[in-house]
Design an enzyme around this catalytic site. Structure first.
Site, PDB file in Angstrom:
ATOM      1  CE  LYS A   1      -4.414  -1.550   1.795  1.00 59.62           C
ATOM      2  NZ  LYS A   1      -5.383  -1.457   3.066  1.00 59.62           N
TER       3      LYS A   1
ATOM      4  CG  ASP B   1      -8.555   0.916   3.122  1.00 57.79           C
ATOM      5  OD1 ASP B   1      -9.207  -0.145   2.705  1.00 57.79           O
ATOM      6  OD2 ASP B   1      -7.151   0.708   3.329  1.00 57.79           O
TER       7      ASP B   1
ATOM      8  CB  THR C   1       4.153   2.248  19.670  1.00 61.03           C
ATOM      9  OG1 THR C   1       4.498   0.749  19.972  1.00 61.03           O
ATOM     10  CG2 THR C   1       5.372   2.666  20.013  1.00 61.03           C
TER      11      THR C   1
END
Length: 277
Positions: free
Chosen positions: A66, A102, A153
């Site tokens: 992608k 998306d 994270t």
């Protein structure tokens, strides 16, 4: 002669896109064939040359290409450029244009379960990967009140927020802080792979106390109800799996290729059949 379309990725054998898109082409009365093509990272430059040489009309792009496919394209849609990922390529008479459907696909599906103005909602996104970024940027463009991110994270979440070109109120919180303040959010979106088949017992966080009428959404659609969604529903949330996002991102790609709005209910039915649902 049939027009050619397809999806590239590695691995790719599991992709349900061919069944879904071929059904949509048939339903629209278009002479087209959609296939799946396994392309390794090393083969990607040649694969893009092949799209041009063979005259494929459109391509979907999935992991791991992608981001890496972007330098090989002629033009990028502004949203795809800001997200830094492409999942749809349109071959416009030899000119390859990259898009990202998306986020838009996710929001189209979300509208089916959201009550009231989506812009008035406070949202928590779990995860800071590619899907989270597409959803965050698309929701930000709608002017939402607040979008927070929780992720294992911290730096990755902060990078995502800081890179967004749209100003929006947003904060990072740890997974523990997210669990403690979960009741404040109108929409909670799970964008990681945690809970995906075969690790169906896992959940990114405990969906404990939830706001009345809150929507809990998981972009996973295999299984159709993750542990995360099951716990949220038990505690009173409205839930939605990733099937709607998968169908609508494919439908938006279909529109960009053909100019035709496909039958999304048929596309959904085809995927459900493939899933055994």
């Amino acid at each position: 002669m049939n027009d050619l379309y397809g999806v590239i990725g590695d691995p790719i054998a599991h992709s349900m896109s061919p069944d879904m898109q071929n059904a949509a082409f048939d339903d629209a009365g278009l002479k087209a064939v959609y296939g799946r093509f396994r392309v390794s990272p090393a083969e990607l430059p040649d694969a893009v040359k092949g799209i041009r040489a063979l005259g494929l009309k459109g391509i979907n792009v999935t992991v791991p290409h992608k981001t890496t496919v972007m330098p090989f394209l002629d033009e990028l849609d502004p949203l795809a450029a800001s997200i830094g990922a492409v999942n749809t390529i349109v071959n416009q008479e030899g000119k390859l244009i990259g898009y990202n459907t998306d986020g838009e696909g996710y929001v189209e599906g979300l509208k089916k379960v959201i009550k009231g103005d989506i812009a008035s909602k406070e949202v928590l996104i779990i995860g800071a990967g590619g899907a989270a970024k597409a959803i965050y940027y698309t929701l930000a463009s709608l002017g939402l009140r607040r979008i927070d991110i929780t992720n294992r994270t911290e730096r990755k979440a902060l990078d995502l927020m800081e890179a967004c070109p749209i100003a929006i109120e947003s904060n990072y919180c740890t997974l523990q802080e997210a669990e403690e303040t979960l009741i404040r959010y109108d929409v909670v979106i799970q964008t990681t792979s945690i809970g995906m088949f075969p690790d169906i017992g896992a959940s990114p966080l405990m969906a404990g106390r939830v706001k009345a009428g809150a929507v809990f959404s998981d972009i996973i659609y295999n299984p159709l109800q993750t542990t995360f969604l099951r716990k949220a529903q038990y505690n009173g949330a409205v839930i939605q799996n990733g099937l709607e996002m998968f169908v609508y991102q494919g439908a938006l790609a279909f529109e960009k290729w053909t100019g035709i709005t496909p039958n999304t209910e048929l596309m959904k039915k085809v995927v459900l059949k493939q899933l055994g649902g």
